[in-house]
Write an enzyme that holds these catalytic residues in place. Structure first.
Site, short mmCIF file in Angstrom:
data_model
loop_
_atom_site.label_atom_id
_atom_site.label_comp_id
_atom_site.label_asym_id
_atom_site.label_seq_id
_atom_site.Cartn_x
_atom_site.Cartn_y
_atom_site.Cartn_z
N GLY A 58 64.06 63.78 17.44
CA GLY A 58 63.50 63.17 16.42
C GLY A 58 63.57 61.81 16.63
O GLY A 58 63.97 61.33 17.38
N GLY A 109 67.49 56.92 14.78
CA GLY A 109 67.96 56.57 13.45
C GLY A 109 68.05 57.80 12.29
O GLY A 109 68.40 57.75 11.40
N LYS A 139 70.63 62.03 14.73
CA LYS A 139 71.30 62.87 16.10
C LYS A 139 72.75 62.53 16.55
O LYS A 139 73.59 63.36 16.80
CB LYS A 139 70.41 62.69 17.15
CG LYS A 139 68.83 62.98 16.73
CD LYS A 139 67.87 62.74 18.11
CE LYS A 139 67.79 61.44 18.60
NZ LYS A 139 67.08 60.64 17.37
N THR A 140 72.90 61.25 16.65
CA THR A 140 74.21 60.95 17.47
C THR A 140 75.41 61.00 16.32
O THR A 140 76.49 61.44 16.68
CB THR A 140 74.26 59.15 17.62
OG1 THR A 140 73.23 59.08 18.52
CG2 THR A 140 75.63 58.63 18.15
N GLU A 170 71.54 62.51 26.25
CA GLU A 170 70.53 62.27 27.50
C GLU A 170 71.06 61.61 28.59
O GLU A 170 70.70 60.18 28.66
CB GLU A 170 69.35 61.20 26.60
CG GLU A 170 68.09 61.41 27.63
CD GLU A 170 67.40 62.40 27.75
OE1 GLU A 170 68.00 63.12 28.47
OE2 GLU A 170 66.49 62.81 27.19
#
Length: 577
Positions: A372, A375, A378-379, A502
C-alpha cells in the site's frame, strides 16, 4: 494539598530515599562517628583555654599536651571512618536509585521513547541521581554535625559567659535573613539548570548518534548553532548560580569578620578589666567558628536540598510510569497456531488514528504481505503484532488466545524480526548474534546459523572472526553483511513467526541476491509477515493485504488483486512492467 505545597513538601523525597532500603548499620555508624567527632571538636577550645591560661615555659603540662594530641588523632580517625560510612550510604542509595530507574526504563513501552529523547532519559539516570547522592553523602552529614556543633558550642558558651554569648548570637538571625531568600532563588535556578542539562544531553547524543547524516548533510554549522544555543543556556544558568554564590561568600565573610572584631574588641576590654581570662577569649573565638561555619554549610545543604527535591520529582515521574503490559501472563508454544486480527484500531494519539477497524486471518506457515501507499499503516501493523503498542480497540489472537494474555517474553521469543536497517549493538559479531539469549551459545551453533544466512564466508575473512568489533550501530559492516548477521540472529532463535520489513530494499543487486536466498531459507515452514516496498518480492505471497489510510481495501493473491483492486493494479503496472 495544593500544587505549591506538594512541590515544597519533603515527603516525596523522603519516601524515595526510604524505598532504596538505606544501609541502616552504615548510616548509624556514620552518624555516631560524626557525633563523636563533633563532641571531640567541642573539647578542643576548652583544652586550649586551659593551655593558654596556664601558659608559661615552667608550667607547660605534658599531660595536657598529650591529651590535646590524642584528641586530635582520635578526631581525625573517627572523622575518616564517619566520612567513609556516610559516603558508602550515599553511594548505595544512588546505586539503588539508578538500578530502579534502569530497570524501569528498559521495561517502559515504546510509546514513551517516541516522546522522550534517549539523552534526556540518560541525564535523569546519571545527573539527577548524582544530585541526590551528593546531598546524602556530603551535605546531610555536615548538616547533622553542624546542628550538634552549634547546640554544643552555644551551651558551653552560655555557661562560660552568657553576655558574650548573646552578643555573638546576633550574627545568627542576620545570617539566616541573608541566606533564606538567596536559597529560594538558588532553588529555581537549580531546577532550570537540571532541565536544561537533560535537554542539552539529549541533543548532543542525537547529533553524535547520527554523525554520518549530519556530515552528509553539511549540517556542521547548523549543529554548531544548536550546540552554542544549548551551551549559552547552560552558561546563563551557571552564571546566575555563580552570582548567588558570589553574594553568599563575601556576605558570610563580612558577618564573620564583624562578629570576630566585636568579640575581640569586647573580650579585650573584659580581659583588660580582669573579668575574663585570655584563655576564655581564645575559647570564645574558637567556638565562634564552630557556630558560624556550620551556618555556612547549612546554606549549601538547603541549596542542595532544593536541587535534590527537583531531581526527585523527575526521578519519581519516571518510576511512577506504567511498565509494558505483559510482564506476567501465559507461557505458550505458538507452533502451528493461526493468527487472527479482529477489528483492530490504533492511534499514536486520540486525534490521529493510524489503523481503523482492521481484520484478517493468517494460517500457520503461510506468507502474508502488507502493501500500500507510504504512511498507510503497514509498519504500525508490525508494531501491533510485535506488541510494541497495544490496540486502542479490537484484539490480536494466536489460536483462540489473545496475545495480550501471553507474557511479552513468551510472545517475542517466538518472533524473528529482520528490518531494512538491521540494528546492531556496539560489540562483537558473537555478541550481536546471541544478543538477548541468556544461555551461552557454542561456536559450532554460531557458525551453523552463519552458514545458513550465507554470512560465514565474510566472517571467516575477518582476522578476529566472531570476535570482530562491528562498531556503533554496525558501522564497520556493509549493508549486506549486517542483513546477513540479522538473518543469522533470527535463525539462532528458530522463531515461529518471521517479520520482515522489506529486508533487501536498500541493498545492491549482488548483496540482494545473497540475502534473498538466506531469507527464502529462513522463511521455510514459518508464518511470515512482509512489508512490501517492491511488489516483485511478494508476487508469490499466499496473501497480500493492501492498506490505505489505515484501512484494508483489498485482500488476496497477487493475481486476484491485479484483477480486483485498481490501485494495486496501478502499482503492479508501474513496478512489474
Amino acid at each position: 494539598m495544593d500544587n505549591k505545597s506538594q512541590k515544597d513538601s519533603l515527603k516525596p523525597f523522603i519516601s524515595l530515599i526510604i524505598s532504596t532500603k538505606i544501609p541502616k548499620l552504615a548510616l548509624t555508624l556514620g552518624l555516631i562517628g560524626s557525633l563523636i567527632n563533633t563532641l571531640f571538636g567541642l573539647t578542643i577550645p576548652l583544652l586550649t583555654k586551659e593551655m593558654v591560661d596556664g601558659f608559661s615555659v615552667e608550667a607547660i603540662s605534658i599531660t595536657l599536651i598529650i591529651t590535646i594530641g590524642v584528641v586530635f588523632i582520635l578526631k581525625a580517625i573517627i572523622q575518616g571512618f564517619a566520612t567513609y560510612s556516610l559516603a558508602y550510604v550515599g553511594q548505595k542509595i544512588v546505586a539503588k536509585l539508578r538500578q530502579m530507574m534502569v530497570f524501569k526504563l528498559i521495561r517502559l513501552p515504546v510509546s514513551y521513547f517516541d516522546r522522550k529523547t534517549s539523552g534526556e532519559s540518560v541525564s535523569r539516570v546519571v545527573n539527577d541521581t548524582g544530585i541526590v547522592k551528593d546531598l546524602i553523602s556530603q551535605h546531610f552529614p555536615q548538616f547533622i554535625t553542624g546542628i550538634i556543633s552549634i547546640i554544643g558550642a552555644v551551651t558551653i558558651l552560655l555557661f562560660m559567659d552568657w553576655k558574650m554569648t548573646l552578643l555573638m548570637l546576633i550574627s545568627v538571625p542576620i545570617t539566616f535573613a541573608i541566606m533564606i531568600p538567596l536559597g529560594r532563588k538558588m532553588r529555581k535556578i537549580a531546577r532550570g539548570l537540571q532541565d536544561e542539562t537533560a535537554n542539552f544531553s539529549g541533543k548532543i547524543q542525537q547529533t553524535i548518534s547520527e554523525i554520518r547524516l549530519m556530515k552528509a548533510s553539511n549540517a556542521e554549522i547548523m549543529e554548531e548553532r544548536k550546540g552554542m544555543h544549548g551551551i549559552g543556556n547552560l552558561l546563563t544558568f551557571g552564571l546566575k548560580e555563580s552570582k548567588i554564590l558570589a553574594v553568599i561568600g563575601p556576605l558570610m565573610q563580612l558577618v564573620i569578620m564583624v562578629v570576630i572584631v566585636i568579640i575581640i574588641g569586647y573580650g579585650g576590654i573584659r580581659v583588660a578589666e580582669g573579668t575574663m581570662s585570655t584563655g576564655s577569649l581564645v575559647a570564645f573565638l574558637l567556638y565562634l567558628f564552630q557556630i558560624i561555619m556550620p551556618i555556612t554549610a547549612f546554606t549549601m545543604f538547603f541549596t542542595q536540598l532544593q536541587k535534590a527535591k527537583g531531581a526527585t520529582e523527575r526521578i519519581i515521574d519516571i518510576l511512577d510510569l506504567d511498565a509494558e503490559e505483559g510482564q506476567e501472563g501465559l507461557e505458550m508454544d505458538i507452533t502451528n497456531q493461526s493468527i487472527h486480527v479482529e477489528n483492530v484500531s490504533f492511534g499514536y494519539s486520540e486525534e490521529e488514528p493510524v489503523i481503523r477497524n482492521v481484520s484478517f486471518e493468517v494460517q500457520p506457515g503461510s506468507m502474508v504481505a502488507f502493501a500500500g501507499p507510504s504512511g498507510g499503516g503497514k509498519t504500525t501493523m508490525f508494531g501491533l503484532i510485535e506488541r510494541f503498542y497495544e490496540p486502542t480497540s479490537g484484539q490480536v489472537l494466536i489460536g483462540q488466545t489473545p496475545i495480550k494474555k501471553l507474557t511479552l517474553s513468551s510472545w517475542r521469543s517466538q518472533i524473528g524480526y529482520v528490518s531494512q536497517d538491521s540494528p546492531m549493538i556496539a560489540g562483537t559479531i558473537r555478541e550481536n548474534l546471541s544478543y538477548g539469549l541468556e544461555d551461552t551459545v557454542d561456536d559450532a551453533r554460531l557458525w551453523e546459523v552463519a552458514k545458513m544466512a550465507y554470512a560465514d564466508q565474510f566472517i571467516e575473512d575477518f582476522p578476529m572472526k566472531l570476535e570482530t568489533e562491528v562498531g556503533e550501530r554496525g558501522v564497520k559492516l556493509s549493508g549486506g553483511q549486517k542483513q546477513r548477521i540479522a538473518i543469522a540472529r533470527a535463525f539462532l532463535r528458530d522463531p515461529k513467526i518471521l517479520m520482515m520489513d522489506e529486508a533487501t530494499a536498500s541493498l545492491d543487486s549482488q548483496s540482494e541476491g545473497i540475502v534473498q536466498q538466506a531469507l527464502t531459507r529462513l522463511m521455510e515452514g514459518r508464518t511470515t509477515f512482509v512489508i512490501a516496498h517492491r511488489l516483485s518480492t511478494i508476487v508469490n505471497a499466499d496473501k497480500i493485504i493492501f492498506i490505505e489510510k489505515g484501512e484494508i481495501t483489498g485482500i488476496g493473491t497477487h493475481k486476484e488483486l491485479v484483477h480486483s483492486h485498481p490501485l494495486y493494479r496501478e502499482f503492479a503496472e508501474q513496478q512489474l512492467t
